[in-house]
Design a protein around this motif. Structure first.
Motif, short mmCIF file in Angstrom:
data_model
loop_
_atom_site.label_atom_id
_atom_site.label_comp_id
_atom_site.label_asym_id
_atom_site.label_seq_id
_atom_site.Cartn_x
_atom_site.Cartn_y
_atom_site.Cartn_z
N ASP A 1 -3.03 10.05 12.83
CA ASP A 1 -3.35 8.66 12.40
C ASP A 1 -2.56 8.44 10.86
OD1 ASP A 1 -4.43 5.92 11.54
OD2 ASP A 1 -6.37 6.81 12.20
N ALA A 2 -1.87 7.33 10.92
CA ALA A 2 -1.18 6.97 9.50
C ALA A 2 -2.17 6.80 8.34
CB ALA A 2 -0.14 6.16 9.72
N ARG A 3 -3.35 6.19 8.81
CA ARG A 3 -4.28 5.91 7.71
C ARG A 3 -4.63 7.15 6.88
NH1 ARG A 3 -8.34 3.02 11.95
NH2 ARG A 3 -7.92 4.84 12.85
N LEU A 4 -4.50 8.37 7.47
CA LEU A 4 -4.91 9.58 6.83
C LEU A 4 -4.03 9.95 5.68
CD1 LEU A 4 -5.72 11.93 9.77
CD2 LEU A 4 -7.32 11.10 8.44
N PHE A 5 -2.82 9.05 5.72
CA PHE A 5 -1.94 9.02 4.38
C PHE A 5 -1.74 7.89 3.53
CE2 PHE A 5 -1.00 12.24 7.90
CZ PHE A 5 -1.33 13.41 7.30
N ASN A 6 -2.51 6.89 3.95
CA ASN A 6 -2.45 5.73 3.24
C ASN A 6 -3.45 5.86 1.94
OD1 ASN A 6 -2.81 3.08 2.20
ND2 ASN A 6 -2.78 2.07 4.19
N VAL A 7 -2.90 6.33 0.97
CA VAL A 7 -3.47 6.79 -0.31
C VAL A 7 -4.03 5.42 -0.86
CG1 VAL A 7 -3.07 7.55 -2.62
CG2 VAL A 7 -1.82 8.67 -0.71
N SER A 8 -3.63 4.27 -0.76
CA SER A 8 -4.18 3.14 -1.24
C SER A 8 -5.51 2.90 -0.68
CB SER A 8 -3.06 1.98 -1.28
OG SER A 8 -2.15 1.97 -2.08
N ARG A 9 -5.35 2.84 0.65
CA ARG A 9 -6.52 2.58 1.35
C ARG A 9 -7.66 3.61 1.42
NH1 ARG A 9 -8.78 -2.00 1.67
NH2 ARG A 9 -6.32 -2.57 1.85
N LEU A 10 -7.26 4.89 1.34
CA LEU A 10 -8.42 5.89 1.12
C LEU A 10 -9.20 5.68 -0.27
CD1 LEU A 10 -6.40 8.73 2.73
CD2 LEU A 10 -8.22 7.80 3.71
N LEU A 11 -8.26 5.22 -1.45
CA LEU A 11 -9.03 5.39 -2.60
C LEU A 11 -9.80 4.05 -2.68
CD1 LEU A 11 -5.94 6.12 -5.14
CD2 LEU A 11 -7.89 7.49 -4.56
N ASP A 12 -9.52 3.01 -2.05
CA ASP A 12 -10.07 1.78 -1.87
C ASP A 12 -11.59 1.85 -1.08
OD1 ASP A 12 -8.38 0.29 -3.41
OD2 ASP A 12 -7.14 -0.92 -1.45
N LEU A 13 -11.49 2.90 -0.09
CA LEU A 13 -12.59 3.28 0.50
C LEU A 13 -13.56 4.45 -0.03
CD1 LEU A 13 -11.06 3.33 4.18
CD2 LEU A 13 -12.44 1.33 3.11
N GLY A 14 -13.19 4.75 -1.33
CA GLY A 14 -13.89 5.65 -1.81
C GLY A 14 -13.81 7.17 -1.61
N TYR A 15 -12.76 7.59 -1.24
CA TYR A 15 -12.37 9.00 -1.00
C TYR A 15 -11.64 9.61 -1.92
CZ TYR A 15 -14.09 7.88 3.71
OH TYR A 15 -14.94 7.61 4.74
N ALA A 16 -11.45 9.02 -3.31
CA ALA A 16 -11.01 9.86 -4.28
C ALA A 16 -11.70 11.12 -4.44
CB ALA A 16 -11.07 9.23 -5.53
N GLU B 1 0.72 -1.12 0.04
CA GLU B 1 -0.13 0.05 0.02
C GLU B 1 0.73 1.25 -0.03
OE1 GLU B 1 -4.00 -1.54 2.05
OE2 GLU B 1 -2.53 -0.77 3.34
N VAL B 2 0.59 2.04 -0.91
CA VAL B 2 1.05 3.39 -0.96
C VAL B 2 0.84 4.57 0.25
CG1 VAL B 2 1.71 5.53 -2.61
CG2 VAL B 2 1.45 2.94 -3.45
N HIS B 3 2.14 4.84 0.71
CA HIS B 3 1.75 6.13 1.79
C HIS B 3 2.39 7.17 1.36
CE1 HIS B 3 0.50 3.42 5.15
NE2 HIS B 3 0.75 2.45 4.45
N VAL B 4 1.62 8.26 1.47
CA VAL B 4 2.12 9.84 1.04
C VAL B 4 2.19 10.64 2.17
CG1 VAL B 4 2.21 11.69 -0.73
CG2 VAL B 4 1.73 9.43 -1.49
N VAL B 5 3.30 11.15 2.75
CA VAL B 5 3.21 12.00 4.16
C VAL B 5 3.86 13.13 4.18
CG1 VAL B 5 3.47 12.05 6.66
CG2 VAL B 5 3.19 9.78 5.32
N PRO B 6 3.21 14.23 4.27
CA PRO B 6 3.77 15.54 3.84
C PRO B 6 4.80 15.75 5.04
CG PRO B 6 1.36 15.64 3.52
CD PRO B 6 1.86 14.41 4.34
N SER B 7 5.79 16.70 4.78
CA SER B 7 6.63 16.66 5.77
C SER B 7 6.25 17.35 6.97
CB SER B 7 7.86 17.65 5.09
OG SER B 7 7.45 18.90 4.75
N ASP B 8 5.31 18.32 7.17
CA ASP B 8 4.86 18.85 8.45
C ASP B 8 4.13 17.89 8.90
OD1 ASP B 8 2.73 19.17 6.63
OD2 ASP B 8 2.08 21.07 7.44
#
Length: 753
Positions: free
Chosen positions: A95-110, A77-84
């Protein structure tokens, strides 16, 4: 009651909103571009499978242009975390899940879904949490000293700016203690979700708690909550979720670390990490990650004191670290750290050096950059991460002290550069550079390289207009009114992906159409020209597509299709377009199996055994382009139950006439239109048995046109009498196995009077 750890908040099924996963939007351009707005307001586009440095496109929120974005892949799963946010995530307060791009897309938040992001803000009590959350739609959750809030994507930047740290000390502002995703039942902190959850089934914690005090105990399960041990305690294993990662949190005076998964058989040694910022002071904003190169074990550590002491299993590790001081960030990567004894590692920000790429044109400036630390493990996994931004300003890298065995580590620096327009963008730039350099085995001492034009491949890219007044954007950077030509330079012997988006008015976040090319490689010197956005726009099956968007497959008794219908005439391209209407239908032996309103996209469960199928796809569009106002395709093929995924024997007919930059053909003549058959890559289609082409000037009366040549490549001779405005095209292809395609493209191209 303040929460000490990142807590997963499961709920009973009674408060779940069930339902099948939401269907993708019929606005195909956005469906093909799964942009995701993070809680920080920054937008990211993940492109798994793309070449190094091209896996991520980022658009920082206004005012956040200096923010860097760290991309990593964990558990696929792809994670993208801003430096701040990085240190906050590592410390366990965000929460790390806020930056788990793969999972957020799977859950329909595109972004295409227009859904709000459900969040939980914790504080000393629910009243303070509600104030920290802000906004009007805040639900106080006194049981957990928290408040629930749903944040619209266009308000995310404002929301984050209220909570983001105001200094380098990693602590949320506004009185908030923690920020969590109100995740679906079964979504672990690492990001995995129950497979049957739909896009509209958040935990409903907020809704479930609203006005239902007596139901709280049945809604919230706090069984996983634990407290930190008192200061001075020795290392303690807490079998809870920590810092948004599955595994064990180790707590020791002056340091914390989150590890996933837990190693149980290796001896451990004490590791002391001492981080110093760019002013020579103990660092407060820093993180370090150790990736075991022999087994799947990841440890992340940070502490605001600048020193962290953790217990780390013995082994060989790949180390990545980041230290931030104001606008400066130093990145450290050690390809090989042998941890076989108690030891101390110094992470010194002032040892970082500027990195970059320069080119011959003095006025060129970067608009997209990346630094990639790519490490191969003993068992063949790719680990490491990449840092992305809009420029190299304030971006420092420390040369490594160690080296990896041959062919196990590569350091990349990549950039796209163009001429700035003075308005914060690159409108009207006459050129665009696609450059990168790499160093194997270690991070070198010379971190700025020059790429001369003579070393690069040179291409003239011609972007045509398909309607008056449209704006085109090349590779998310250079834009201008269509048509326009741009000179592009490419580093040779490197796979490059390209794209063109079209917009009405100024370029915005949601293009009307998107065109993509598969990976191409160039050699030094002049490569001629490439044409983009040139008709005939129609269905395509590009070969070896890197993101697997295009497919027509059968797995067991499931048929899945997603086929582009509006691709330009480029040979290996994929496209999507906004549409005003669409239908997709699947028939089995003449009976309807299923239908939807998507663009040649769908998943259909079919009966076992062999049968004859017909797949029908229709789409119309207006306002997007003057050409290909509608597409209609019918595929007829045989298919049987299979034990392994099988690509269906589908084909399309492609037209590639030599149109001008406004997609017009000459009038008063017989016009040659190259015609080709394009089969789905990897399918078992047979040789061509019959190919016919018809034309129409009004979309109602059709007449056959002669074809020259044989096999899969022909030339249609289309007459253009005086007074004709547009030509529509219809084709039928039959192969020797009986697979058939019939397609109609209305207003395929314009005729000059």
């Amino acid at each position: 009651m303040a929460l000490a750890l990142a807590v997963v908040l499961p709920v009973t099924s009674a408060v779940l909103a069930g339902g099948a996963q939401a269907a993708p939007s019929t606005t195909g351009a956005r469906h093909a571009e799964p942009w995701l707005t993070l809680v920080t307001g920054d937008r990211v586009l993940s492109r798994p499978g793309a070449p190094a440095g091209q896996e991520l496109v980022v658009q920082p929120a206004p005012g956040r242009e200096s923010v860097r974005f760290h991309r990593s892949v964990r558990g696929g799963e792809v994670h993208v975390v801003p430096s701040d946010a990085a240190t906050l995530v590592a410390a366990g307060s965000v929460d790390a899940r806020l930056f788990n791009v793969s999972r957020l897309l799977d859950l329909g938040y595109a972004d295409a879904s227009a859904r709000e992001l459900p969040l939980i803000v914790t504080a000393g009590d629910d009243a303070r949490a509600a104030r920290a959350a802000g906004g009007q739609a805040v639900t106080r959750l006194p049981l957990i000293d928290a408040a629930g809030v749903r944040v619209a994507r266009d308000k995310a930047g404002q929301f984050w700016s209220r909570l983001a740290p105001k200094t380098d000390v990693p602590a949320l502002s506004g009185g908030a203690a923690g920020l969590w995703l109100d995740a679906p039942l079964g979504t672990a902190a690492g990001g995995s979700a129950a497979p049957d959850l739909g896009a509209d089934s958040e935990s409903r914690l907020i809704a479930g708690m609203r006005g239902a005090t007596e139901r709280r105990e049945s809604v919230v399960d706090l069984a996983v909550v634990e407290r930190f041990p008192a200061a001075g305690a020795g290392p303690i294993d807490l079998a809870v979720t920590a810092g948004g990662a599955d595994g064990t949190r180790f707590v020791r005076p002056g340091g914390t670390a989150a590890r996933t998964p837990v190693a149980t058989t290796q001896a451990s040694h004490q590791l002391t990490l001492v981080a110093t910022d760019h002013n020579g002071n103990p660092a407060t904003n820093w993180t370090v990650t150790f990736n075991d190169v022999e087994r799947e074990n990841v440890v992340t550590a940070t502490d605001a004191s600048g020193t962290a002491v953790v217990s780390l299993p013995a082994g060989n590790y790949f180390m990545e670290a980041q230290i931030g001081t104001g606008a400066l960030s130093t990145y450290i990567a050690e390809p090989l750290v042998v941890h076989d004894r108690d030891r101390t590692i110094a992470l010194t920000a002032t040892e970082g050096r500027p990195i970059g790429l320069t080119v011959d044109r003095a006025d060129a400036e970067p608009g997209e950059v990346a630094a990639i630390f790519s490490r191969m493990t003993v068992d063949g996994r790719m680990i490491g991460g990449s840092t992305h931004g809009v420029n190299f300003d304030g971006m420092l890298v420390r040369p490594s002290d160690s080296a990896a065995p041959a062919d196990q580590f590569v350091f990349y620096v990549a950039a796209r550069l163009a001429k700035p327009d003075g308005q914060g963008g690159f409108g009207g730039s006459p050129y665009l550079y696609h450059v990168q350099w790499l160093e194997p085995d270690r991070v070198p001492t010379d971190l700025i390289r020059h790429m001369g034009d003579a070393e690069l491949g040179k291409v003239q890219a011609r972007l045509a207009a398909a309607a008056p007044g449209k704006i085109g954007r090349k590779d998310y950077l250079v834009h201008g009114t269509l048509p326009f030509t741009i000179t592009e330079y490419y580093v040779p012997d490197t796979p490059w992906l390209s794209s063109v988006g079209t917009f009405t008015g100024a370029p915005n976040d949601n293009p009307e159409t998107m065109l993509y090319s598969g990976a191409r490689m160039f050699s030094a010197g002049n490569q001629g020209s490439e044409r983009w956005n040139t008709g005939v726009f129609g269905p395509s099956f590009p070969a070896s597509w890197p993101w697997s968007w295009t497919k027509a497959t059968r797995t067991g008794n499931q048929i899945d299709v997603e086929i582009p219908l509006f691709t330009d005439h480029g040979a290996n391209r994929e496209a999507r377009s906004n549409v005003t209407g669409a239908t997709t239908k699947l028939f089995r032996n003449g009976s309807l199996v299923g239908q939807n309103t998507q663009v040649a996209t769908g998943s259909f469960t079919v009966p076992a055994g062999q049968a004859t199928y017909k797949l029908e796809a229709k789409a119309t569009r207006s306002g997007v382009a003057d050409l290909t106002s509608s597409v209609s395709v019918q595929w007829t093929f045989k298919s049987a139950t299979v034990t392994a995924p099988q690509r269906l024997p589908l084909a399309v007919v492609r037209f590639a006439p030599n149109l001008d930059d406004h997609n017009r053909a000459p009038g008063g003549t017989v016009f040659s239109v190259p015609v080709s058959v394009q089969r789905q890559d990897g399918s078992a289609g047979a040789a061509t048995k019959q190919l016919t082409v018809e034309a129409s000037y009004d979309g109602r009366f059709w007449f056959p046109v002669p074809l020259l040549g044989s096999g899969d490549s022909r030339t249609a001779l289309v007459p253009h009498p005086r007074g004709v405005d547009h030509v529509s095209l219809r084709a039928t292809h039959l192969d020797k196995a009986g697979n058939r395609v019939e397609q109609t493209i209305t207003r395929a191209y314009q005729v000059r009077r």
